[in-house]
Design an enzyme around this catalytic site. Structure first.
Site, short mmCIF file in Angstrom:
data_model
loop_
_atom_site.label_atom_id
_atom_site.label_comp_id
_atom_site.label_asym_id
_atom_site.label_seq_id
_atom_site.Cartn_x
_atom_site.Cartn_y
_atom_site.Cartn_z
N GLY A 1 0.86 -1.18 0.00
CA GLY A 1 0.00 0.00 0.00
C GLY A 1 0.90 1.23 0.00
NE ARG B 1 -6.32 -7.01 0.99
CZ ARG B 1 -7.14 -6.02 1.27
NH1 ARG B 1 -8.34 -6.28 1.70
NH2 ARG B 1 -6.78 -4.76 1.11
NE ARG C 1 -1.95 -0.95 14.72
CZ ARG C 1 -1.50 0.24 14.30
NH1 ARG C 1 -0.22 0.40 14.00
NH2 ARG C 1 -2.32 1.27 14.21
CD GLU D 1 2.83 -1.63 20.15
OE1 GLU D 1 2.29 -0.53 20.35
OE2 GLU D 1 3.31 -1.95 19.06
CG HIS E 1 3.83 1.85 17.80
ND1 HIS E 1 2.75 1.04 17.98
CD2 HIS E 1 3.67 2.41 16.58
CE1 HIS E 1 1.95 1.10 16.91
NE2 HIS E 1 2.50 1.94 16.05
N GLY F 1 7.09 4.70 14.50
CA GLY F 1 6.97 4.86 13.03
C GLY F 1 6.60 6.26 12.58
C1 DGY Z 1 -0.55 4.19 12.79
O1 DGY Z 1 -0.79 5.30 12.33
O2 DGY Z 1 -1.28 3.22 12.58
C2 DGY Z 1 0.70 4.06 13.60
O3 DGY Z 1 0.90 2.83 14.12
C3 DGY Z 1 0.84 5.18 14.60
O4 DGY Z 1 1.15 6.29 13.85
#
Ligand code: DGY
Length: 325
Positions: free
Chosen positions: A157, A179, A239, A268, A286, A288
């Site tokens: 994506g 997918r 995740r 988490e 976490h 990101g």
């Molecule tokens: C999300 O946006 O899904 C991240 O894990 C947190 O920014």
């Protein structure tokens, strides 16, 4: 007056618009820690909008506690596995998320983890800090080249595509699994679709970018880890529960794979015992989307979504647009 509840402190510049709305009372919980469930259920009572974060569970209990005034839940994340979307739609509550604005930050972090694991940052930093480093050695902490290696992206994506672009800057070969094949990505970049088993067998690095759902829960477990090369590195910025964390620990202990770069964890903030002590694992809490730019833009998107729904205007990122037709 209509009320909006925000479950956590967010970057101020991102919520300015919401705070300035003349006809709204905005209650921001000025704390960074997790909101206790009971407090959450009490504070949303009678609200027209709520801004949630990824650990706030939005389910039937939440919807019942909020009551009939609730029009929108704006989730401060691109992932929305914390939300029972069907229940929200049934209750006529719009749900929004924050795609795009965190794509680059998250792809950067995935690339950083690939480099950090392959070049043994963790062991290198310990040695440099230890006071016992005796100088340059030809055989010291040899890592693995990223250049020329094969990267397997699971989930092509927005973030997967952004990582593919970065990887090509590092002269990596890119495979992906989705997918469905993504012809647009294939037309713009030199990337090839592969079935999951084949991607796992061919890749030197495997990076996860799919959403967490029933279908992707433990997508990577013991059998999938066994398929990977002994020299392979797995990266997860999506995740935690996409990987069976216990199986990963065992695969690392048995040297079935070479290393892991983990930004997310199955339960988490708990982390499977034993993982933290492995030298070939780089772990982050976490992070990101954790840049000022991305987090401010995420807050702005949530604020705009709340305002738009309450003012019956067009909303940019609705996950269930049918509720406001
Ligand atoms: C999300 O946006 O899904 C991240 O894990 C947190 O920014």
């Amino acid at each position: 007056m209509r009320r909006v509840f925000v479950t956590r402190r967010l970057p101020e510049a991102g919520v300015r618009g919401l705070l300035a709305a003349p006809d709204l009372v905005v209650d921001i919980r000025q704390r960074d820690d997790a909101i206790p469930r009971q407090e959450l259920l009490q504070r949303i009572e009678g609200c027209s909008g709520v801004i949630t974060i990824l650990s706030d569970r939005v389910d039937r209990e939440f919807l019942a506690a909020a009551g009939d005034h609730l029009r929108i839940v704006a989730n401060y994340a691109v992932g929305f596995d914390n939300i029972d979307l069907a229940a929200c739609s049934e209750a006529g509550v719009a749900v929004s998320n924050t795609p795009d604005v965190l794509t680059n930050a998250t792809a950067d972090l995935a690339m950083a983890l690939m480099l950090a694991v392959s070049r043994r940052f963790r062991e290198g930093q310990s040695l440099a800090e230890s006071g016992s480093w005796s100088g340059w050695e030809p055989m010291q902490l040899l890592g693995r080249d990223v250049s020329g290696a094969t990267l397997g992206i699971i989930g092509m994506g927005r973030i997967g595509t952004a990582l593919a672009k970065r990887a090509q800057g590092f002269a990596m070969n890119v495979l992906y699994h989705n997918r469905r094949p993504n012809p647009e990505a294939e037309s713009r970049m030199d990337v090839r679709f592969a079935e999951l088993p084949s991607l796992l067998e061919q890749s030197d690095f495997v990076s996860l970018h799919c959403p967490l759902s029933e279908a992707t829960h433990h997508l990577i477990g013991a059998p999938e880890l066994k398929r990977m090369k002994e020299s392979a590195v797995i990266i997860n910025t999506a995740r935690g529960a996409i990987i069976d964390e216990q199986a990963l620990l065992e695969a690392l202990l048995q040297k079935q794979i070479w290393g892991a770069g983990l930004d997310v964890f199955e339960r988490e903030p708990e982390i499977t015992q034993g993982l933290a002590h492995l030298p070939n694992v780089v772990m982050l809490p976490h992070l990101g989307s954790a840049t000022t730019e991305a987090r401010t833009a995420m807050a702005r998107l949530c604020s705009e979504a709340v305002l738009a729904v309450l003012q019956h205007k067009k909303v940019a990122h609705l996950l269930n647009p049918e509720v406001i037709s």
